[in-house]
Design a protein around this motif. Structure first.
Motif, PDB file in Angstrom:
ATOM      1  N   LEU A  99      10.909 -37.900 -33.525  1.00 15.44           N
ATOM      2  CA  LEU A  99      10.359 -37.127 -34.650  1.00 15.44           C
ATOM      3  C   LEU A  99      11.029 -35.888 -34.906  1.00 15.44           C
ATOM      4  N   ASN A 100      11.368 -34.978 -33.865  1.00 14.17           N
ATOM      5  CA  ASN A 100      12.247 -33.834 -34.051  1.00 14.17           C
ATOM      6  C   ASN A 100      13.581 -33.976 -34.749  1.00 14.17           C
ATOM      7  N   TRP A 101      14.089 -35.188 -34.748  1.00 12.77           N
ATOM      8  CA  TRP A 101      15.277 -35.056 -35.565  1.00 12.77           C
ATOM      9  C   TRP A 101      15.121 -35.399 -36.920  1.00 12.77           C
ATOM     10  N   PHE A 102      14.171 -35.757 -37.707  1.00 13.81           N
ATOM     11  CA  PHE A 102      13.857 -36.380 -39.039  1.00 13.81           C
ATOM     12  C   PHE A 102      12.736 -35.377 -39.599  1.00 13.81           C
ATOM     13  N   ASP A 103      11.969 -34.980 -38.883  1.00  9.81           N
ATOM     14  CA  ASP A 103      10.835 -34.248 -39.424  1.00  9.81           C
ATOM     15  C   ASP A 103      10.340 -33.051 -38.750  1.00  9.81           C
ATOM     16  N   GLU A 104       9.316 -32.231 -39.352  1.00  8.91           N
ATOM     17  CA  GLU A 104       9.111 -30.944 -38.801  1.00  8.91           C
ATOM     18  C   GLU A 104       8.046 -30.531 -39.244  1.00  8.91           C
ATOM     19  N   GLY A 105       7.554 -29.206 -38.843  1.00  7.27           N
ATOM     20  CA  GLY A 105       6.327 -28.506 -39.519  1.00  7.27           C
ATOM     21  C   GLY A 105       7.026 -27.580 -40.506  1.00  7.27           C
ATOM     22  N   HIS A 143      12.504 -36.875 -48.016  1.00  4.52           N
ATOM     23  CA  HIS A 143      13.893 -37.706 -47.905  1.00  4.52           C
ATOM     24  C   HIS A 143      13.963 -38.550 -49.001  1.00  4.52           C
ATOM     25  N   ASP A 144      12.902 -38.925 -49.872  1.00  4.56           N
ATOM     26  CA  ASP A 144      13.001 -39.888 -51.129  1.00  4.56           C
ATOM     27  C   ASP A 144      13.130 -38.894 -52.025  1.00  4.56           C
ATOM     28  N   GLY A 145      13.489 -37.419 -51.990  1.00  4.71           N
ATOM     29  CA  GLY A 145      13.698 -36.845 -53.330  1.00  4.71           C
ATOM     30  C   GLY A 145      12.295 -36.157 -53.789  1.00  4.71           C
ATOM     31  N   GLU A 146      11.093 -36.709 -53.407  1.00  5.35           N
ATOM     32  CA  GLU A 146       9.970 -35.969 -53.683  1.00  5.35           C
ATOM     33  C   GLU A 146       9.602 -34.656 -53.153  1.00  5.35           C
ATOM     34  N   PRO A 147       9.177 -33.657 -54.004  1.00  8.42           N
ATOM     35  CA  PRO A 147       9.081 -32.502 -53.292  1.00  8.42           C
ATOM     36  C   PRO A 147       7.761 -32.313 -52.368  1.00  8.42           C
ATOM     37  N   VAL A 148       7.907 -31.635 -51.146  1.00  7.31           N
ATOM     38  CA  VAL A 148       6.775 -31.421 -50.386  1.00  7.31           C
ATOM     39  C   VAL A 148       5.981 -30.553 -50.896  1.00  7.31           C
ATOM     40  N   THR A 149       4.624 -31.025 -51.031  1.00  8.75           N
ATOM     41  CA  THR A 149       3.681 -30.209 -52.146  1.00  8.75           C
ATOM     42  C   THR A 149       2.502 -29.445 -51.267  1.00  8.75           C
ATOM     43  N   ALA A 150       1.714 -28.472 -51.839  1.00 10.63           N
ATOM     44  CA  ALA A 150       0.495 -28.207 -51.394  1.00 10.63           C
ATOM     45  C   ALA A 150      -0.353 -29.253 -51.247  1.00 10.63           C
ATOM     46  N   GLU A 151      -0.283 -30.278 -51.878  1.00 12.83           N
ATOM     47  CA  GLU A 151      -1.380 -31.798 -51.764  1.00 12.83           C
ATOM     48  C   GLU A 151      -1.044 -32.195 -50.839  1.00 12.83           C
ATOM     49  N   PHE A 249      10.970 -34.563 -43.879  1.00 11.10           N
ATOM     50  CA  PHE A 249      11.702 -33.538 -44.635  1.00 11.10           C
ATOM     51  C   PHE A 249      12.763 -32.697 -43.912  1.00 11.10           C
ATOM     52  N   GLY A 250      13.203 -33.332 -42.615  1.00 13.09           N
ATOM     53  CA  GLY A 250      13.987 -32.793 -41.532  1.00 13.09           C
ATOM     54  C   GLY A 250      15.491 -32.937 -41.887  1.00 13.09           C
ATOM     55  N   PRO A 251      16.199 -32.433 -40.806  1.00 11.60           N
ATOM     56  CA  PRO A 251      17.861 -32.264 -41.283  1.00 11.60           C
ATOM     57  C   PRO A 251      18.640 -33.763 -41.350  1.00 11.60           C
ATOM     58  N   PHE A 252      17.837 -34.980 -40.588  1.00 15.04           N
ATOM     59  CA  PHE A 252      18.434 -36.153 -40.536  1.00 15.04           C
ATOM     60  C   PHE A 252      17.152 -37.136 -41.039  1.00 15.04           C
ATOM     61  N   LYS A 253      17.707 -38.327 -41.790  1.00 15.15           N
ATOM     62  CA  LYS A 253      16.599 -39.400 -42.198  1.00 15.15           C
ATOM     63  C   LYS A 253      17.007 -40.541 -41.439  1.00 15.15           C
ATOM     64  N   VAL A 254      15.720 -41.352 -41.242  1.00 14.27           N
ATOM     65  CA  VAL A 254      15.874 -42.597 -40.665  1.00 14.27           C
ATOM     66  C   VAL A 254      16.751 -43.569 -41.597  1.00 14.27           C
ATOM     67  N   ASP A 255      17.579 -44.186 -40.707  1.00 15.44           N
ATOM     68  CA  ASP A 255      18.481 -45.259 -41.462  1.00 15.44           C
ATOM     69  C   ASP A 255      18.018 -46.663 -41.149  1.00 15.44           C
ATOM     70  N   LEU A 265      19.983 -42.522 -37.359  1.00 14.70           N
ATOM     71  CA  LEU A 265      19.744 -41.399 -38.442  1.00 14.70           C
ATOM     72  C   LEU A 265      21.314 -41.009 -39.169  1.00 14.70           C
ATOM     73  N   THR A 266      21.115 -40.714 -40.512  1.00 16.89           N
ATOM     74  CA  THR A 266      22.060 -40.122 -41.275  1.00 16.89           C
ATOM     75  C   THR A 266      21.669 -38.852 -41.764  1.00 16.89           C
ATOM     76  N   LYS A 267      22.724 -37.828 -41.838  1.00 19.78           N
ATOM     77  CA  LYS A 267      22.540 -36.642 -42.598  1.00 19.78           C
ATOM     78  C   LYS A 267      21.752 -36.572 -43.936  1.00 19.78           C
ATOM     79  N   ASN A 268      20.690 -35.373 -43.903  1.00 19.34           N
ATOM     80  CA  ASN A 268      20.039 -35.173 -45.005  1.00 19.34           C
ATOM     81  C   ASN A 268      20.672 -34.189 -45.817  1.00 19.34           C
ATOM     82  N   ASP A 269      21.558 -34.645 -46.787  1.00 18.60           N
ATOM     83  CA  ASP A 269      22.116 -33.613 -47.649  1.00 18.60           C
ATOM     84  C   ASP A 269      21.324 -32.644 -48.235  1.00 18.60           C
TER      85      ASP A 269
END
Length: 605
Positions: A99-105, A143-151, A249-255, A265-269
């Protein structure tokens, strides 16, 4: 939050083995010879001892970074990873490593474990310290482009607070939110203390202002509502969106994922800190017996948790640099004292538990020599643990508390006085009612040391007259048996495990009556009082909170629902081609900074 109030918030912060042990002298000390350079970052001692103080936690860069490149991260495990790849549901450390590679708090913290405003979200606190207003950055996207929201953040709280939630997170951190208990019980449809102000702004009001709110008790991991919002809560953790196609929403995304074996994982541009320097990362499981080979051949570039028992023989490996820090973790022995009430989400103590006699538990601690274990088996890179707050939290670890020292004579006296005597002359003690006493002990497989170490504990207990039956289990089975899913195996009496503790010193999530991770299933009035006091408004006074946690550490030494065995050095060997890597907290070096100076990993000479 006013400057004065904010200051108040910040004040408080700041085996063959048996033969080896038989040869140990209680007076053995590590001697620093001041000679013989060992691993890069570590000085080898003439008697084979090492110290965590000999290591740096930041990698020395060699050469210039190339454009792109990929690395391989070795996940050391002698079992497959479970694959619950979402922070809101995972329970095992291997999954967290992935998880540390692709997601975070959304919140980050500094070297003192205090939340900062340098993360994906910033925060402000009301004058009374109960209401936090969070602002998520406009450039923070899934990673799919949708914003991380308060919801999404609100939704994570609603899922964890739902009565059908099957993860381990729901505890006092959540019940301190206004309206959470009503929502959990079904008497309310919403959590009154959580308000979505706008798309990127969330407001959470807590029942009590506590110092823990700034050091780890805020749940900062959102859950993508546009993906999971229409799922039944009970189905989320086993869904393909968690197991096969996880998002973050971390630096890399699961491929791609080979279940239990590897993750590519590939880079999250679009990463909010900026595009990572690396093109990608492969996380692959490697057994403890193949770690050295993988490192020497360049099969892996780095490992976050190197088996320290293998370090002395490999300290001079030419193609890696060893980083080191004090781990936020400890190993421990636990005693089963009850079960988990899944309906009420609380511990259900068993007054007739086999291990219910405190003198029996105290004796079992006094019967084992963890100083010898650390020095002779881990060459000083694990050391005798005394209390349940480790030295990774120096402001609250009571270094004057010696725990229970190794004293088999005292252990035998405790057992004699409590009525555990050998009535049939078979060499083993019966219980106080004269019935045969057999204690069932489970431990985890993993590496060359695991079973010999468990056997040492068994033999130590046998030396004081206790018959203990050992069963070795792989990681996932072990935690199923010990009660990670809420079902406790009645055949388990004693277990050996490890905890990685959070950034917040508050031990409620491991030892509170409402904590699923309280695998001992222990409940105690003084324990609950002290845990509450440690989170109280009065605990903003550092001295007060230190006194509370010193008293709590002594209570656990006295009552022994579990006892700590070893504190740990965390060693991370890193290939010489890797640049910009660090371990530990508050370094300011992030995974998106990782780079390499060569296309291929450097091989050992």
């Amino acid at each position: 939050m006013g400057k004065t109030n904010r200051s108040k918030f910040l004040l408080f912060l700041i085996i063959s083995f048996v033969l080896i042990l038989a040869a140990c002298s209680g007076d053995d000390k590590a001697k620093d010879s001041g000679s013989d350079k060992g691993a890069e970052g570590g000085d080898e001692k003439k008697d084979g001892m090492y110290s965590i103080d000999d290591f740096s936690n930041v990698k020395t860069n060699e050469g210039e970074a190339i454009d792109g490149g990929t690395i391989t991260f070795g996940l050391v495990s002698d079992t497959v990873f479970e694959g619950t790849l979402n922070w809101n549901f995972y329970s095992g450390a291997p999954d967290a490593e992935i998880l540390n590679w692709f997601d975070e708090g959304l919140l980050t913290w500094d070297e003192n474990y205090v939340y900062t405003n340098d993360g994906a979200a910033t925060y402000e606190v009301s004058e009374d310290g109960r209401t936090f207003t969070f602002e998520i950055g406009d450039n923070v996207n899934w990673h799919d482009g949708e914003p991380v929201t308060a919801e999404d953040w609100q939704f994570a709280h609603e899922v964890i607070g739902n009565k059908d939630y099957d993860g381990p997170r729901y505890n006092s951190d959540f019940t301190n939110i206004e309206g959470m208990e009503e929502y959990n019980s079904g008497s309310a449809d919403t959590i009154s203390g959580i308000e979505v102000v706008d798309e990127k702004t969330l407001k959470i009001t807590y029942i009590e202002s506590t110092p823990s709110l700034l050091t780890g008790s805020i749940w900062s991991y959102p859950l993508a509502k546009h993906i999971f919002g229409d799922m039944a809560v009970a189905d989320i953790s086993s869904s393909p969106e968690v197991r096969q196609n996880p998002i973050g929403f971390g630096p890399f995304k699961v491929d791609s994922i080979i279940p239990g074996e590897s993750v590519t994982l590939t880079k999250n541009d679009d990463y909010w800190r900026g595009a990572p320097k690396l093109d990608g990362v492969t996380v692959k499981v490697i057994g403890s017996s193949t770690v050295v080979q993988e490192l020497e051949t360049g099969g892996v570039d780095l490992i976050s948790d190197f088996p320290v028992d293998q370090f002395p023989d490999n300290a001079e490996m030419s193609n890696v640099e060893y980083l080191g820090t004090i781990d936020r973790a400890y190993t421990y022995i636990g005693f089963k004292l009850g079960t988990w009430d899944a309906e009420k989400n609380v511990v259900a103590p068993n007054p007739d538990a086999k291990m219910g006699d405190v003198e029996l538990r105290q004796a079992m601690w006094s019967a084992v020599d963890n100083t010898a274990v650390g020095e002779r088996f881990y060459n000083g890179l694990r050391w005798n643990a005394t209390t349940l707050i480790p030295p990774s939290h120096p402001e609250f670890h009571d270094d004057k508390n010696e725990g229970r020292t190794y004293d088999p004579e005292a252990a035998m006296k405790l057992l004699d006085d409590a009525g555990y005597v050998d009535t049939d002359d078979d060499g083993f003690r019966e219980d106080p009612e004269g019935n045969p006493l057999e204690i069932n002990f489970i431990s985890m497989t993993g590496g060359d040391t695991a079973e010999p170490l468990a056997q040492y504990y068994v033999q130590s207990w046998e030396k004081v007259g206790l018959k203990v039956n050992l069963e070795m289990l792989e990681f996932n089975t072990f935690y199923d048996r010990v009660g990670n899913g809420g079902e406790d195996d009645p055949e388990v009496d004693v277990f050996q495990a490890a905890w990685g503790v959070g950034i917040d010193v508050d031990p409620s999530g491991l030892y509170g009556a409402e904590a699923l991770y309280n695998f001992a299933r222990w409940e105690n009035e003084d324990n609950e009082r002290l845990l509450k006091e440690g989170r109280s408004p009065e605990a903003f006074d550092l001295a007060y909170r230190q006194d509370v946690y010193n008293e709590w550490q002594q209570l656990m030494v006295d009552e022994v629902p579990v006892f700590p065995t070893l504190y740990r050095a965390l060693l991370s060997p890193v290939n010489n081609r890797v640049l910009n890597y660090a371990i530990g907290d508050g370094t300011g070096v992030y995974l998106s900074d990782l780079a390499v100076s060569k296309e291929e990993a450097v091989k050992a000479e």
